[in-house]
Scaffold this motif. Structure first.
Motif, mmCIF file in Angstrom:
data_model
loop_
_atom_site.group_PDB
_atom_site.id
_atom_site.type_symbol
_atom_site.label_atom_id
_atom_site.label_comp_id
_atom_site.label_asym_id
_atom_site.label_seq_id
_atom_site.Cartn_x
_atom_site.Cartn_y
_atom_site.Cartn_z
ATOM 1 N N ALA A 2 0.790 -33.300 -14.705
ATOM 2 C CA ALA A 2 0.092 -31.807 -14.997
ATOM 3 C C ALA A 2 0.218 -30.371 -15.478
ATOM 4 O O ALA A 2 0.683 -29.211 -14.217
ATOM 5 N N SER A 3 -0.214 -29.971 -16.195
ATOM 6 C CA SER A 3 0.171 -28.111 -16.615
ATOM 7 C C SER A 3 -1.459 -27.726 -16.730
ATOM 8 O O SER A 3 -2.098 -28.042 -18.325
ATOM 9 N N LEU A 4 -1.978 -27.814 -15.642
ATOM 10 C CA LEU A 4 -3.028 -26.208 -15.513
ATOM 11 C C LEU A 4 -3.206 -25.401 -16.256
ATOM 12 O O LEU A 4 -2.558 -24.598 -15.984
ATOM 13 N N GLU A 5 -4.197 -25.015 -16.927
ATOM 14 C CA GLU A 5 -4.728 -24.026 -17.896
ATOM 15 C C GLU A 5 -6.387 -23.804 -18.007
ATOM 16 O O GLU A 5 -7.025 -24.424 -16.253
ATOM 17 N N ARG A 6 -6.572 -22.694 -17.787
ATOM 18 C CA ARG A 6 -7.675 -21.909 -17.512
ATOM 19 C C ARG A 6 -8.301 -23.460 -19.083
ATOM 20 O O ARG A 6 -8.557 -23.069 -19.641
ATOM 21 N N SER A 7 -9.634 -23.237 -17.538
ATOM 22 C CA SER A 7 -11.195 -24.203 -18.237
ATOM 23 C C SER A 7 -11.147 -23.695 -19.672
ATOM 24 O O SER A 7 -11.625 -22.275 -19.599
ATOM 25 N N PRO A 8 -11.602 -24.449 -20.732
ATOM 26 C CA PRO A 8 -11.753 -23.630 -21.937
ATOM 27 C C PRO A 8 -13.239 -22.817 -22.580
ATOM 28 O O PRO A 8 -14.381 -23.319 -21.665
ATOM 29 N N GLY A 9 -13.464 -21.828 -22.769
ATOM 30 C CA GLY A 9 -14.782 -20.899 -22.779
ATOM 31 C C GLY A 9 -14.912 -20.708 -21.348
ATOM 32 O O GLY A 9 -15.964 -19.764 -21.024
ATOM 33 N N GLN A 10 -14.123 -20.378 -19.837
ATOM 34 C CA GLN A 10 -14.149 -19.398 -18.958
ATOM 35 C C GLN A 10 -13.364 -18.851 -18.383
ATOM 36 O O GLN A 10 -12.695 -18.685 -18.656
ATOM 37 N N GLU A 11 -14.346 -17.320 -17.683
ATOM 38 C CA GLU A 11 -13.612 -17.320 -17.101
ATOM 39 C C GLU A 11 -13.587 -16.581 -15.628
ATOM 40 O O GLU A 11 -12.570 -16.224 -15.132
ATOM 41 N N ALA A 12 -13.511 -17.940 -14.786
ATOM 42 C CA ALA A 12 -13.537 -17.857 -13.797
ATOM 43 C C ALA A 12 -11.969 -19.217 -13.385
ATOM 44 O O ALA A 12 -11.780 -19.003 -14.556
ATOM 45 N N ASP A 13 -11.690 -18.420 -11.672
ATOM 46 C CA ASP A 13 -10.141 -19.108 -11.519
ATOM 47 C C ASP A 13 -11.066 -20.917 -11.800
ATOM 48 O O ASP A 13 -10.699 -21.128 -10.077
ATOM 49 N N ILE A 14 -10.925 -20.846 -12.605
ATOM 50 C CA ILE A 14 -10.770 -22.812 -13.060
ATOM 51 C C ILE A 14 -9.958 -23.545 -13.485
ATOM 52 O O ILE A 14 -9.803 -22.850 -14.619
ATOM 53 N N PHE A 15 -8.865 -24.388 -13.194
ATOM 54 C CA PHE A 15 -8.285 -24.596 -14.419
ATOM 55 C C PHE A 15 -8.158 -25.984 -14.670
ATOM 56 O O PHE A 15 -8.192 -26.883 -13.790
#
Length: 116
Positions: A11-24
């Motif tokens: 998996a290529s983890l990327e920041r969750s769309p539309g979020q500023e939190a550190d959630i990928f």
């Protein structure tokens, strides 16, 4: 699409769309492969929070750490080996605990087009 086995390293983890939190998130199967579901991994840094209305039926399996998921009906906390089902249309707040969390997810239909 043929049968496949996946690992976190796929998996290529990327920041969750539309979020500023550190959630990928990292999709492994999605609309681009032509299957009916999206599957992948999610990583939540410690102490993160995300509130959204679920646009698809979402199943989250906690692999490491702990998460709490809250709705108007209450809160559930899940740890390794536990599964949280979040139905389409539900407004949820997902909070990671002090150790953060690693999850696997399955959505129906694909979450990315529904989230756009």
């Amino acid at each position: 699409m043929k049968m496949r086995k996946f690992a976190l390293t796929d998996a290529s983890l990327e920041r969750s769309p539309g979020q500023e939190a550190d959630i990928f998130v990292g999709n492994l199967v999605d609309e681009q492969q032509g299957g009916p579901v999206s599957i992948g991994y999610g990583r939540y840094a410690p102490g993160q929070s995300l509130t959204e209305t679920i646009d698809v039926d979402d199943v989250m399996i906690v692999l490491e750490g702990r998460l709490s998921v809250s709705t108007e009906a209450g809160t559930v906390t899940a740890g390794p080996g536990e599964i949280v089902y979040m139905p389409k249309g539900e407004t949820v707040t997902i909070r990671s605990h002090e150790e953060g969390a690693l999850t696997a997810f399955v959505t129906y239909p694909h979450w990315r087009p529904a989230h756009a």
